[in-house]
Design an enzyme around this catalytic site. Structure first.
Site, PDB file in Angstrom:
ATOM      1  N   ASP A  47      -7.688   5.976 -23.095  1.00 47.15           N
ATOM      2  CA  ASP A  47      -7.948   7.346 -22.651  1.00 47.15           C
ATOM      3  C   ASP A  47      -9.340   7.861 -22.998  1.00 47.15           C
ATOM      4  O   ASP A  47      -9.596   9.058 -22.902  1.00 47.15           O
ATOM      5  CB  ASP A  47      -6.906   8.289 -23.263  1.00 47.15           C
ATOM      6  CG  ASP A  47      -6.947   8.320 -24.786  1.00 47.15           C
ATOM      7  OD1 ASP A  47      -7.478   7.365 -25.380  1.00 47.15           O
ATOM      8  OD2 ASP A  47      -6.444   9.289 -25.378  1.00 47.15           O
ATOM      9  N   GLU A  48     -10.253   6.978 -23.351  1.00 49.62           N
ATOM     10  CA  GLU A  48     -11.544   7.435 -23.865  1.00 49.62           C
ATOM     11  C   GLU A  48     -12.619   6.404 -23.559  1.00 49.62           C
ATOM     12  O   GLU A  48     -12.404   5.204 -23.700  1.00 49.62           O
ATOM     13  CB  GLU A  48     -11.416   7.646 -25.373  1.00 49.62           C
ATOM     14  CG  GLU A  48     -12.596   8.254 -26.064  1.00 49.62           C
ATOM     15  CD  GLU A  48     -12.341   8.421 -27.553  1.00 49.62           C
ATOM     16  OE1 GLU A  48     -13.220   8.975 -28.228  1.00 49.62           O
ATOM     17  OE2 GLU A  48     -11.275   7.982 -28.049  1.00 49.62           O
TER      18      GLU A  48
END
Length: 358
Positions: free
Chosen positions: A110-111
Site C-alpha cells: 500500500d505504499e
C-alpha cells in the site's frame, strides 16, 4: 543555518493508501462501512495489520495486539485478512504508477515512492492525477506527499490523511523540518525519540543544532542520517530494483547472560518485530535463522527451512524456539541474539534488510 543543497530539482512522490486493508474490506462489504474495523489475527496472540479510521479514534492502530484493541474499542469488528485480494488491488495501483514513471520503489502493498523528475509534468499534477485514477479504478483513497527527496515526500504524505495531498517545496522545507516533532521523523522510533527528548531534542530545530559527531556518538551510524535529514538532505535514490533478500532483527544484552528464560524472552521480542514487518508487507520466508553471539564473541547461526512459506505467526515462533533449545548451552553466556527470515516470496535475492531493535 539552512544549507544550499544539490538535488533540490528532483521530483519525488510518496503514495500511501489510506487504511488500505480495512478500506478494501469496507469497500467489499457495505455492512462494515462507518464502523470501527480491524484487520488481523483473531487469536489471543493475534496482531492487527491495520485499523479503519473509525477505530483509530479510539486509539486502535496497526501492530497492536487484538486483545488490547478490543479493550480500547469494545465495538471493534475484527476480520481475517484477505491477502490475495489486497495483492490484486495493489497491482492495479502499481499499473497506474507505471503510466507516469518506471522509477517505482514499493515499500509494501500500500505504499511506494515514485521519481517523476523526467516526466515533464508538474509533480503536484501527477500526484493529483494518480490519486484520481486510484479512486476511479479501486474506489479507494490515497494520500500523497510531493517533495525533492524521499524523506520529505514521506513526511508530506502523512500531513493530511486521509485523501490528502501535501507539497513541501525547497522554500518550505526548513520551516517544516524545524517544527516537526522528533517522534514524527521517519526512521526515529519510540525508544530513540525518548532518548532524543532526554537529551533536549524535541523537534527538527533542536536536532539541527546538534553536531554530527554528537549524534554519531549517541546513535551510531544512524546519527549521520539524523544529521542529514535535519538539514533537509536525503540523497537516497528511488530504487526500482530494491527487493528484500532477508529480514532480521538482533539485540545485544546489557550484560551477558546464560539464563534460558531471559534469552527466550528476548527472542520472542525479536521474533515479534520481524513478524510485524513481514505481516504488514505480506513478505514471508521459508527459512528461519537464529544468530547467537557468545561472551567470547564467537558466533553461531542455526537455520531451519520449510517447503512452503511460513505465513503463521505461531509456526514461525515455534521454529525459532526449537532452534534456540537446540543451541542453548548453559556454560556459555550469550552477548547477542538475532532472529531472521530468508528465502522470501519476493522472487529476488538482491538486498537484505536488518531492523534496528529498540
Amino acid at each position: 543555518m539552512w544549507r544550499s543543497l544539490a538535488g533540490m530539482d528532483r521530483k519525488i512522490i510518496h503514495i500511501d493508501m489510506d487504511a488500505f486493508y480495512a478500506s478494501v474490506e469496507q469497500r467489499d462489504f457495505p455492512e462494515l462501512r462507518g464502523k470501527p474495523l480491524g484487520v488481523g489475527g483473531l487469536s489471543g496472540r493475534g496482531v492487527l495489520t491495520t485499523a479503519s479510521y473509525e477505530a483509530r479514534k479510539f486509539g486502535v492502530r496497526s501492530a497492536m495486539p487484538t486483545w488490547l484493541a478490543k479493550q480500547k474499542c469494545p465495538e471493534l469488528i475484527v476480520v481475517k485478512p484477505r491477502f490475495a485480494v489486497y495483492k490484486e488491488v495493489s497491482e492495479q495501483i502499481r499499473a497506474i504508477f507505471r503510466e507516469y514513471t518506471p522509477l517505482i520503489e514499493p515499500l509494501s502493498l500500500d505504499e511506494a515512492y515514485l521519481d517523476v523528475t523526467e516526466n515533464g509534468q508538474f509533480a503536484t499534477d501527477i500526484a493529483r492525477e494518480i490519486k484520481r485514477k486510484i479512486f476511479e479504478t479501486t474506489q479507494l483513497t490515497a494520500s500523497a506527499g510531493v517533495s525533492f527527496n524521499k524523506f520529505l515526500a514521506k513526511i508530506a504524505s502523512d500531513f493530511q490523511k486521509p485523501d490528502g495531498l501535501t507539497v513541501i517545496t525547497p522554500k518550505k522545507a526548513e520551516q517544516v523540518i524545524d517544527a516537526l516533532p522528533i517522534e514524527r521523523f521517519h526512521g526515529i522510533g519510540r525508544v530513540t525519540a525518548e532518548k532524543m527528548r532526554e537529551a533536549g531534542v524535541y523537534n527538527g530545530a533542536d536536532l539541527k543544532q546538534r553536531p554530527l559527531d554528537w549524534l554519531i556518538a549517541r546513535f551510531g551510524k544512524a546519527g549521520r542520517y539524523y544529521y542529514e535529514v535535519a538539514h533537509g538532505e536525503d540523497r537516497r535514490p528511488v530504487n526500482a530494483a530494491s527487493v528484500r533478500k532477508s529480514i532480521s532483527a538482533e539485540d545485544t544484552f546489557a550484560k551477558d547472560t546464560a539464563d534460558f528464560e531471559v534469552q527466550k524472552t528476548e527472542l520472542l521480542n525479536l521474533a515479534d518485530k520481524v513478524w510485524k514487518w513481514s505481516e504488514k508487507r505480506q513478505i514471508f520466508g521459508r527459512t528461519v535463522t537464529l544468530k547467537v553471539k557468545f561472551h567470547d564473541f564467537s558466533i553461531i547461526n542455526r537455520s531451519k527451512s520449510s517447503a512452503t512459506f511460513i505465513t503463521d505467526h505461531e509456526n514461525f515462533v515455534n521454529v525459532m524456539l526449537e532452534l534456540h533449545k537446540q543451541s542453548f548451552d548453559a556454560s556459555r553466556p550469550v552477548r547477542l541474539l538475532g532472529v531472521g527470515l530468508s528465502n522470501l516470496n519476493t522472487g529476488s535475492e538482491s538486498a537484505q534488510l536488518t531492523l534496528a531493535f529498540e
